[in-house]
Scaffold this active site. Structure first.
Site, mmCIF file in Angstrom:
data_model
loop_
_atom_site.group_PDB
_atom_site.id
_atom_site.type_symbol
_atom_site.label_atom_id
_atom_site.label_comp_id
_atom_site.label_asym_id
_atom_site.label_seq_id
_atom_site.Cartn_x
_atom_site.Cartn_y
_atom_site.Cartn_z
ATOM 1 C CG ASP A 49 -0.396 -0.283 2.522
ATOM 2 O OD1 ASP A 49 0.610 -1.014 2.579
ATOM 3 O OD2 ASP A 49 -0.930 0.199 3.521
ATOM 4 C CG HIS A 86 2.158 -3.301 9.768
ATOM 5 N ND1 HIS A 86 1.631 -3.402 8.518
ATOM 6 C CD2 HIS A 86 1.653 -4.343 10.456
ATOM 7 C CE1 HIS A 86 0.847 -4.416 8.423
ATOM 8 N NE2 HIS A 86 0.828 -5.017 9.566
ATOM 9 C CE1 TYR A 92 -3.680 1.926 9.526
ATOM 10 C CE2 TYR A 92 -2.167 1.987 11.375
ATOM 11 C CZ TYR A 92 -2.403 1.828 10.026
ATOM 12 O OH TYR A 92 -1.360 1.574 9.177
ATOM 13 C CG HIS A 114 -2.741 4.205 6.071
ATOM 14 N ND1 HIS A 114 -3.076 3.826 4.791
ATOM 15 C CD2 HIS A 114 -1.831 3.292 6.503
ATOM 16 C CE1 HIS A 114 -2.390 2.726 4.474
ATOM 17 N NE2 HIS A 114 -1.620 2.400 5.486
HETATM 18 FE FE1 FEO Z 1 1.859 -1.849 6.731
HETATM 19 FE FE2 FEO Z 1 -0.027 0.751 5.482
HETATM 20 O O1 FEO Z 1 1.031 -0.784 5.466
#
Ligand code: FEO
Length: 395
Positions: free
Chosen positions: A82, A145, A192, A225
């Site tokens: 992404d 992440h 999130y 994001h």
């Molecule tokens: Fe770990 Fe927004 O991707």
């Protein structure tokens, strides 16, 4: 489409995914964005790409302010697709640009894409690159992440480009938190964290202390994001929320999550809810037949009590409950008090399997209750009594 200036000569060149409704198992009713930033200095620097199917949107926004021949650096904070999906196309348009990332990022890019001809500049925490009138520095944040995750800090502008950290799956016209109802942004930030970052609380704590060791004076957090946190008040709001969540702190709150076939487990769930209400504890009840597992996990994040109810189907945990348990096992909520309950027809035992999941997660205390067929009033009273003792033993 145009770039949007967020600070003098720093532009948002991301993409808005209005129609996204699912992100690897996480319900995203408000869509999402893939934020990328372009720093127009002597050495023009792009920070992050977007999802592959939104490449054209990013390119179009970039073209409104930059000639690709002039792009000097492409910082890749995180290789999950992404954020890296558009990078191969960008490197085709700007083959002279250097990819700036950490060693894990380089290896992950090489594993995902044909990187032939790409020039890499491998950095580590605290390294500084001068890009003209500005310096950028880096904080590697492994597992926030992925192993390759890192954040980029623009020193003179006090902007932390934090990639997944501090993000929200939220798509709207606004770019800044201040331009959208704060409670809705915060709810998305919590959701999130619960659904993406919950297993990595220790790494989140490490990232927060890393930022303080580097003495980063943060005036803006620009995640990849959702909306941008600007000004000390908003920055402190999200930093302290992450500190709280990462420590695994919980509120005096219970989440009752269940599914039901013929109403027996629903009756037990009702009884559980009433007992917590009577004890003055905030309680939320979710039927997995109509509630998405990721919405449940958002509330599990800071709940002290988690009660999971299942019917027995073909001698197994009911599939929607089993799916929830698998999801919860992966997210590893900690410091909970768990109660498994449910019903069976002819073979008891699946409730103990639910309890085992809680035990395997290392929860502070777990109990179980199951009943054959539909619980009558005397059984409900027995269940209520066990729950009362369960709650009382804490107080
Ligand atoms: Fe770990 Fe927004 O991707």
């Amino acid at each position: 489409m145009k770039a949007v200036e967020i600070k003098k000569d720093i532009y948002w060149v991301g993409a808005k995914d209005w129609n996204l409704r699912e992100f690897h198992g996480y319900n995203t009713p408000d869509g999402s964005t893939y934020n990328a930033y372009l720093i127009m200095d002597k050495n023009i620097t792009l920070v992050d790409g977007v999802k592959h199917y939104m490449t054209e949107e990013q390119l179009s926004r970039m073209k409104s302010v930059v000639d690709f021949n002039e792009l000097k650096y492409v910082v890749v904070n995180h290789v999950e697709q992404d954020h890296s999906g558009s990078i191969p196309q960008i490197m085709k348009l700007a083959p002279q640009a250097e990819i700036v990332t950490n060693m894990a990022g380089k290896q992950a890019l090489e594993a995902h894409y044909d990187t032939t001809g790409w020039n890499f500049k491998v950095i580590k925490t605290g390294d500084v690159i001068n890009i003209g009138s500005r310096n950028i520095t880096f904080l590697t944040t492994p597992m926030l992440h992925w192993p390759d995750s890192m954040m980029t800090y623009v020193v003179e502008d006090k902007v932390l480009m934090s990639n997944d950290g501090f993000g929200q799956h939220l798509c709207c016209e606004a770019l800044f938190v201040k331009d959208y109802p704060n409670d809705l942004v915060f709810k998305n930030a919590k959701s999130y964290y619960a659904n993406i970052l919950m297993p990595f609380g220790k790494q989140a704590q490490k990232a927060l202390s890393g930022a303080s060791e580097l003495k980063l004076d943060i005036d803006m957090i620009a995640p990849s994001h959702g909306l941008i946190w600007s000004g000390k008040e908003e920055v402190n709001q999200i930093l302290s929320a992450y500190g709280y969540w990462a420590e695994g702190k919980s509120e005096n709150k219970a989440v009752v999550v269940y599914d039901t076939m013929w109403g027996a487990t629903a009756k037990l769930a009702e009884t559980a809810m009433a007992e917590f209400q009577d004890a003055g504890i905030n309680v939320i009840k979710y039927n997995l037949g109509i509630t998405h597992i990721s919405d449940v996990m958002t509330e599990v994040l800071d709940a002290k009590y988690v009660l999971v109810g299942t019917p027995t189907l073909n001698n197994q945990i009911f599939p929607r409950v089993a799916g929830f348990l698998t999801y919860m096992k992966g997210l590893q909520p900690q410091n909970k008090k768990g109660f498994a309950f449910g019903s069976y027809g002819w073979k008891p035992g699946v409730v103990m399997e639910v309890k085992k999941v809680m035990d395997d997660l290392g929860w502070i205390k777990t109990e179980a209750f199951e009943e054959k067929y539909t619980p009558k009033s005397d059984v409900l009273e027995k269940f209520a009594l066990q729950l009362r003792n369960f709650i009382k033993s804490d107080n």
